[in-house]
Design a protein around this motif. Structure first.
Motif, PDB file in Angstrom:
ATOM      1  N   ALA A  55     -10.870 -50.201  26.867  1.00  0.00           N
ATOM      2  CA  ALA A  55     -12.325 -50.233  26.894  1.00  0.00           C
ATOM      3  C   ALA A  55     -12.802 -49.330  25.756  1.00  0.00           C
ATOM      4  N   LYS A  56     -14.067 -48.998  25.715  1.00  0.00           N
ATOM      5  CA  LYS A  56     -14.607 -48.253  24.573  1.00  0.00           C
ATOM      6  C   LYS A  56     -13.879 -46.936  24.314  1.00  0.00           C
ATOM      7  N   ASP A  57     -13.861 -46.026  25.270  1.00  0.00           N
ATOM      8  CA  ASP A  57     -13.216 -44.717  25.081  1.00  0.00           C
ATOM      9  C   ASP A  57     -12.265 -44.371  26.226  1.00  0.00           C
ATOM     10  N   HIS A  58     -11.812 -45.392  26.946  1.00  0.00           N
ATOM     11  CA  HIS A  58     -10.926 -45.208  28.089  1.00  0.00           C
ATOM     12  C   HIS A  58     -10.189 -46.519  28.340  1.00  0.00           C
ATOM     13  N   LEU A  59      -9.369 -46.533  29.371  1.00  0.00           N
ATOM     14  CA  LEU A  59      -8.739 -47.762  29.827  1.00  0.00           C
ATOM     15  C   LEU A  59      -9.427 -48.210  31.112  1.00  0.00           C
ATOM     16  N   VAL A  60      -9.374 -49.498  31.377  1.00  0.00           N
ATOM     17  CA  VAL A  60      -9.734 -50.024  32.688  1.00  0.00           C
ATOM     18  C   VAL A  60      -8.410 -50.419  33.308  1.00  0.00           C
ATOM     19  N   ALA A  61      -8.077 -49.780  34.429  1.00  0.00           N
ATOM     20  CA  ALA A  61      -6.753 -49.954  35.017  1.00  0.00           C
ATOM     21  C   ALA A  61      -6.844 -50.292  36.497  1.00  0.00           C
ATOM     22  N   THR A  62      -5.775 -50.923  36.970  1.00  0.00           N
ATOM     23  CA  THR A  62      -5.603 -51.120  38.407  1.00  0.00           C
ATOM     24  C   THR A  62      -4.283 -50.467  38.803  1.00  0.00           C
ATOM     25  N   PHE A  63      -4.227 -50.036  40.035  1.00  0.00           N
ATOM     26  CA  PHE A  63      -3.015 -49.420  40.583  1.00  0.00           C
ATOM     27  C   PHE A  63      -2.470 -50.306  41.685  1.00  0.00           C
ATOM     28  N   LYS A  64      -1.164 -50.351  41.795  1.00  0.00           N
ATOM     29  CA  LYS A  64      -0.533 -51.115  42.873  1.00  0.00           C
ATOM     30  C   LYS A  64      -1.015 -50.562  44.204  1.00  0.00           C
ATOM     31  N   GLY A  65      -1.410 -51.462  45.097  1.00  0.00           N
ATOM     32  CA  GLY A  65      -1.868 -51.066  46.426  1.00  0.00           C
ATOM     33  C   GLY A  65      -3.358 -50.761  46.506  1.00  0.00           C
ATOM     34  N   VAL A  66      -4.076 -50.848  45.393  1.00  0.00           N
ATOM     35  CA  VAL A  66      -5.522 -50.616  45.392  1.00  0.00           C
ATOM     36  C   VAL A  66      -6.196 -51.936  45.025  1.00  0.00           C
ATOM     37  N   ALA A  67      -6.916 -52.545  45.997  1.00  0.00           N
ATOM     38  CA  ALA A  67      -7.450 -53.882  45.776  1.00  0.00           C
ATOM     39  C   ALA A  67      -8.959 -53.993  45.921  1.00  0.00           C
ATOM     40  N   THR A  68      -9.608 -52.943  46.436  1.00  0.00           N
ATOM     41  CA  THR A  68     -11.053 -53.046  46.651  1.00  0.00           C
ATOM     42  C   THR A  68     -11.790 -51.925  45.925  1.00  0.00           C
ATOM     43  N   ARG A  69     -13.070 -52.149  45.737  1.00  0.00           N
ATOM     44  CA  ARG A  69     -13.910 -51.135  45.100  1.00  0.00           C
ATOM     45  C   ARG A  69     -13.927 -49.843  45.936  1.00  0.00           C
ATOM     46  N   ASP A  70     -13.987 -49.962  47.256  1.00  0.00           N
ATOM     47  CA  ASP A  70     -14.007 -48.775  48.119  1.00  0.00           C
ATOM     48  C   ASP A  70     -12.741 -47.936  47.924  1.00  0.00           C
ATOM     49  N   GLU A  71     -11.584 -48.592  47.862  1.00  0.00           N
ATOM     50  CA  GLU A  71     -10.331 -47.869  47.638  1.00  0.00           C
ATOM     51  C   GLU A  71     -10.340 -47.196  46.267  1.00  0.00           C
ATOM     52  N   ALA A  72     -10.852 -47.898  45.259  1.00  0.00           N
ATOM     53  CA  ALA A  72     -10.912 -47.354  43.904  1.00  0.00           C
ATOM     54  C   ALA A  72     -11.858 -46.156  43.828  1.00  0.00           C
ATOM     55  N   GLU A  73     -12.993 -46.228  44.532  1.00  0.00           N
ATOM     56  CA  GLU A  73     -13.962 -45.122  44.509  1.00  0.00           C
ATOM     57  C   GLU A  73     -13.361 -43.837  45.075  1.00  0.00           C
ATOM     58  N   ARG A  74     -12.464 -43.940  46.039  1.00  0.00           N
ATOM     59  CA  ARG A  74     -11.847 -42.755  46.642  1.00  0.00           C
ATOM     60  C   ARG A  74     -10.873 -42.055  45.678  1.00  0.00           C
ATOM     61  N   LEU A  75     -10.495 -42.705  44.590  1.00  0.00           N
ATOM     62  CA  LEU A  75      -9.562 -42.121  43.621  1.00  0.00           C
ATOM     63  C   LEU A  75     -10.268 -41.342  42.514  1.00  0.00           C
ATOM     64  N   ASN A  76     -11.581 -41.476  42.425  1.00  0.00           N
ATOM     65  CA  ASN A  76     -12.344 -40.848  41.342  1.00  0.00           C
ATOM     66  C   ASN A  76     -12.063 -39.340  41.244  1.00  0.00           C
ATOM     67  N   GLY A  77     -11.677 -38.906  40.057  1.00  0.00           N
ATOM     68  CA  GLY A  77     -11.448 -37.481  39.798  1.00  0.00           C
ATOM     69  C   GLY A  77     -10.003 -37.028  39.948  1.00  0.00           C
ATOM     70  N   ILE A  78      -9.131 -37.878  40.451  1.00  0.00           N
ATOM     71  CA  ILE A  78      -7.728 -37.482  40.627  1.00  0.00           C
ATOM     72  C   ILE A  78      -7.051 -37.412  39.264  1.00  0.00           C
ATOM     73  N   GLU A  79      -6.383 -36.298  39.013  1.00  0.00           N
ATOM     74  CA  GLU A  79      -5.594 -36.149  37.784  1.00  0.00           C
ATOM     75  C   GLU A  79      -4.193 -36.651  38.058  1.00  0.00           C
ATOM     76  N   LEU A  80      -3.620 -37.320  37.054  1.00  0.00           N
ATOM     77  CA  LEU A  80      -2.295 -37.918  37.200  1.00  0.00           C
ATOM     78  C   LEU A  80      -1.294 -37.178  36.332  1.00  0.00           C
ATOM     79  N   TYR A  81      -0.142 -36.888  36.920  1.00  0.00           N
ATOM     80  CA  TYR A  81       0.874 -36.059  36.275  1.00  0.00           C
ATOM     81  C   TYR A  81       2.193 -36.810  36.176  1.00  0.00           C
ATOM     82  N   VAL A  82       3.015 -36.358  35.225  1.00  0.00           N
ATOM     83  CA  VAL A  82       4.366 -36.875  35.051  1.00  0.00           C
ATOM     84  C   VAL A  82       5.276 -35.672  34.799  1.00  0.00           C
ATOM     85  N   ALA A  83       6.531 -35.800  35.186  1.00  0.00           N
ATOM     86  CA  ALA A  83       7.488 -34.714  34.942  1.00  0.00           C
ATOM     87  C   ALA A  83       7.643 -34.518  33.434  1.00  0.00           C
TER      88      ALA A  83
END
Length: 185
Positions: A55-83
């Motif tokens: 997208a313009k300055d970000h990605l538009v992504a989907t996560f496995k197991g997240v299929a609705t807008r309500d589920e997606a809204e609950r993820l807002n603000g979560i930081e994602l980490y990797v080892a």
């Protein structure tokens, strides 16, 4: 387990099918798909990127197991980490911020300044934050002129204090974290 490195932050929901805005902190924004499951900061939740598009300055992504807008809204603000050990090796004169945090900061003359507290970027380039043993932290540009040497093996960064700071009463700067101003006692 190796140290975790923040590689992305989930933003607002996008559309009605579980997509989210995803801000990545990697050189290649799509690298978040190649790291495998991404973790929440506490390591208790895993997220796997199913799809991603630019997208313009970000990605538009989907996560496995997240299929609705309500589920997606609950993820807002979560930081994602990797080892840390899943990240690619760096080139000469390239560093992951996490590798610099905690290193000793010393002047070009060998005088101890403190420890690297953080690396920031507010839009005009990287800033290194140094916490002295006492007093306010120092924010300096993370440039080759100010940080001429990073010695990961030796556990230190060499700081060439800018002229504006060197021209002031050095003891005052080191004790207060700021130069003396006109009218200061």
């Amino acid at each position: 387990m190796s140290a975790l490195v923040c590689v992305a932050r989930i933003g607002a929901a996008h559309g009605v099918r579980g997509a989210v805005k995803l801000w990545t902190f990697t050189e290649d924004p799509f690298a978040v798909k190649r790291y495998g499951p991404l973790l929440s900061k506490d390591g208790k939740r895993q997220f796997e990127v199913a799809t991603a598009r630019e997208a313009k300055d970000h990605l538009v992504a989907t996560f496995k197991g997240v299929a609705t807008r309500d589920e997606a809204e609950r993820l807002n603000g979560i930081e994602l980490y990797v080892a840390r050990d899943k990240l690619p090796a760096t080139d000469a004169d390239e560093y992951y911020h996490t590798d610099l945090i905690g290193l000793a900061a010393v002047t070009t003359d060998g005088e101890a300044l403190g420890r690297v507290l953080a690396i920031h970027n507010f839009g005009a380039g990287d800033i290194i934050e140094i916490a002295p043993p006492k007093g306010a932290t120092m924010l300096l540009p993370f440039t080759n002129a100010v940080v001429p040497e990073v010695d990961l093996a030796g556990g230190r960064v060499i700081i060439g204090l800018p002229q504006e700071i060197e021209g002031e009463d050095k003891d005052e700067v080191l004790s207060t974290g700021r130069p003396r101003e006109r009218g200061d006692p």
